[in-house]
Design an enzyme around this catalytic site. Structure first.
Site, PDB file in Angstrom:
ATOM      1  N   SER A   1       0.895  -1.422  -0.045  1.00  0.00           N
ATOM      2  CA  SER A   1      -0.011   0.102   0.123  1.00  0.00           C
ATOM      3  C   SER A   1       0.906   1.309  -0.044  1.00  0.00           C
ATOM      4  O   SER A   1       1.750   1.288  -0.990  1.00  0.00           O
ATOM      5  CB  SER A   1      -0.867   0.047   1.057  1.00  0.00           C
ATOM      6  OG  SER A   1      -2.063   0.703   1.111  1.00  0.00           O
TER       7      SER A   1
ATOM      8  N   GLU B   1      -8.953  -5.068  -4.265  1.00  0.00           N
ATOM      9  CA  GLU B   1      -8.319  -3.852  -3.601  1.00  0.00           C
ATOM     10  C   GLU B   1      -9.504  -3.143  -2.570  1.00  0.00           C
ATOM     11  O   GLU B   1     -10.057  -3.711  -1.899  1.00  0.00           O
ATOM     12  CB  GLU B   1      -7.589  -2.814  -4.375  1.00  0.00           C
ATOM     13  CG  GLU B   1      -6.334  -3.411  -5.120  1.00  0.00           C
ATOM     14  CD  GLU B   1      -5.060  -3.575  -4.171  1.00  0.00           C
ATOM     15  OE1 GLU B   1      -5.428  -3.329  -2.776  1.00  0.00           O
ATOM     16  OE2 GLU B   1      -4.450  -4.111  -4.501  1.00  0.00           O
TER      17      GLU B   1
ATOM     18  N   HIS C   1      -7.974  -5.444  -0.336  1.00  0.00           N
ATOM     19  CA  HIS C   1      -6.836  -4.597   0.107  1.00  0.00           C
ATOM     20  C   HIS C   1      -6.198  -5.427   1.429  1.00  0.00           C
ATOM     21  O   HIS C   1      -6.974  -5.649   2.365  1.00  0.00           O
ATOM     22  CB  HIS C   1      -7.044  -3.256   0.374  1.00  0.00           C
ATOM     23  CG  HIS C   1      -5.844  -2.276   0.363  1.00  0.00           C
ATOM     24  ND1 HIS C   1      -4.858  -2.218  -0.741  1.00  0.00           N
ATOM     25  CD2 HIS C   1      -5.214  -1.400   1.361  1.00  0.00           C
ATOM     26  CE1 HIS C   1      -3.989  -1.451  -0.498  1.00  0.00           C
ATOM     27  NE2 HIS C   1      -4.265  -0.907   0.892  1.00  0.00           N
TER      28      HIS C   1
END
Length: 468
Positions: free
Chosen positions: A184, A302, A381
């Site tokens: 990230s 995500e 994510h």
């Protein structure tokens, strides 16, 4: 499980850690002087050698004082204290090992290097030394203020990499075989460092997991960033200056930032136009780091799964997957069109990076993580991290992945990452940023655990948000 104390002499002094099941851990070792007082909002200064043995048996203080959300997918403990610029080192019982330096995520506003999902024990058992890095976040790390150097958080990471070069041999690591990796915001930091002339020579390989091009560029972001800082100053009743913000604690600043931030671009992050990032990352990847092999990828969904921590803080309702991403499109059609936030913010970065590095001698390899968490409603994510770290038994994993995540997938993904850190060439073809690029797919339902395929990133090539 038996824990014993272990001491180690290093160039910065003696550190005292602990050993469990053949794995040694030295936690919270300061690599820089505490960024307080006159050192706050200033470049990091190397830590003076320890005069007495340093207690490295517990995690060090974290820059995070307030998590991004009340509930985060990754357990992210906040630990008080001033010495937030510290590293934790997990060490196998061997010498001359390759080194993995890990940069945590959290939107450059939060995140914790002390997360149990970043434990390096599985890497240690595979002959890899793991170093997790704490760096300044939010206003302290990335504010655009008069008289304050830009990108202090990235400067922290660079100093940590210097610490690794100077000290890691004492921990059994090889300073000539350092891989920098992150997820990230940490993955974005990896791409930023790879595109930076200031980072040359500090690492030999790079891994970006769900990274992005999150840097701000002048003049597109300078004005909005200053406007945000002005709003922040008004909320805290201080001038939006170095002195004004220094009058507030990390917790006060972080709470105010989280209260003020809205949807859209991150309010604070790396900024282009200094010696660290002289040009935007996509442009810098064309110029620098061509001798550094790069492995990068993203999850299939995500921020477009069925549920996110941010939504859980609202009224508790959960939009149906087919309604999340593209209005009347189904989720599948939205992915095919490349119109989801997942595609524009994360997945588009993969072919764009490969295209920028098309002529890099070291090569670029893509992967895509496709295993859908039954809890979170997709390959969302962060859920790939316990697989890459082979830590399906870590705390918080059942809450994110359900009670029976596939252990064979973790074994395969961890082995691929370990092989890359050890210097092996990935066993699938390089990417060049062209349609039909090769990639390795992990965990797609109905397919082998690791399926070498082509074109998995083709949809994002058709979006205006991801031009070549």
């Amino acid at each position: 499980m038996t824990m014993t104390e272990t001491s180690l002499r290093t160039p910065v002094g003696t550190v005292v850690g602990h050993r469990v099941d053949g794995v040694r851990r030295y936690l919270g070792i300061p690599y820089a002087e505490a960024p307080i007082g006159v050192r706050r909002f200033a470049p990091p200064v190397p830590r003076a050698p320890f005069r007495q043995p340093y207690d490295a048996t517990r995690p060090g203080p974290t820059s995070q004082r307030v998590p991004l959300f009340a509930t985060t997918t990754i357990p992210e403990p906040s630990i008080p204290g001033d010495d937030v610029l510290n590293v934790s080192v997990t060490v196998p019982e061997a010498d001359g090992c390759p080194v993995l330096v890990w940069i945590h995520g959290g939107g450059f506003l939060a995140g914790s290097p002390a997360s149990p999902w970043y434990d390096g024990r599985s890497f240690a058992r595979a002959g890899v030394v793991t170093v997790t890095v704490g760096y300044r976040l939010g206003v302290d790390g990335f504010a655009v203020l008069d008289g304050v150097p830009r990108n202090l958080g990235l400067r922290d990471v660079l100093l940590a990499l210097d610490w690794v070069q100077e000290n890691i041999a004492a921990f059994g690591g090889d300073p000539a075989r350092v891989t920098v990796a992150g997820q990230s915001a940490g993955g974005a930091a990896v791409l930023a460092l790879l595109s930076s002339p200031a980072a040359r020579g500090r690492f030999r390989r790079a891994v970006s997991i769900s990274g992005g091009f999150f840097e701000g560029t002048h003049p597109e972001v300078a004005r909005p960033t200053r406007e945000f800082l002005a709003r922040l100053g008004r909320a805290l009743a201080v001038p939006p200056t170095r002195a004004g913000f220094a009058d507030r604690t990390l917790e006060q600043l972080q709470r105010a930032v989280l209260d003020l931030r809205g949807p859209g671009p991150l309010p604070l992050g790396p900024f282009v136009g200094d010696d660290i990032l002289p040009v935007p990352v996509a442009e810098g990847l064309k110029e620098y780091g061509h001798d550094v092999p790069l492995l990068l990828g993203a999850t299939g969904d995500e921020f477009d799964g069925d549920r996110t921590p941010a939504e859980e803080q609202g009224d508790g309702t959960r939009p149906a997957p087919e309604d999340r991403s593209a209005g009347t499109h189904t989720a599948r059609a939205a992915r095919a069109a490349g119109t989801r936030p997942t595609d524009t913010l994360f997945r588009a970065v993969c072919p764009r990076s490969a295209a920028a590095r098309r002529h890099a001698s070291a090569g670029t390899w893509l992967y895509s993580f496709e295993w859908p968490s039954p809890v979170l409603g997709g390959a969302v994510h962060c859920v790939d991290l316990p697989f890459f770290f082979d830590l399906l038994d870590a705390s918080g994993v059942p809450e994110a992945l359900g009670p029976n995540p596939p252990t064979d997938l973790a074994t395969r993904m961890h082995a691929d990452l370990v092989g890359f850190v050890h210097g092996e060439t990935p066993p699938w073809d390089r990417a060049t940023g062209t349609p039909g690029d090769p990639a390795r797919e992990y965990g797609r339902p109905g397919a082998p655990l690791a399926a070498d395929t082509h074109g998995v990133y083709d949809p994002v090539t058709r979006t205006e948000a991801a031009p070549w």
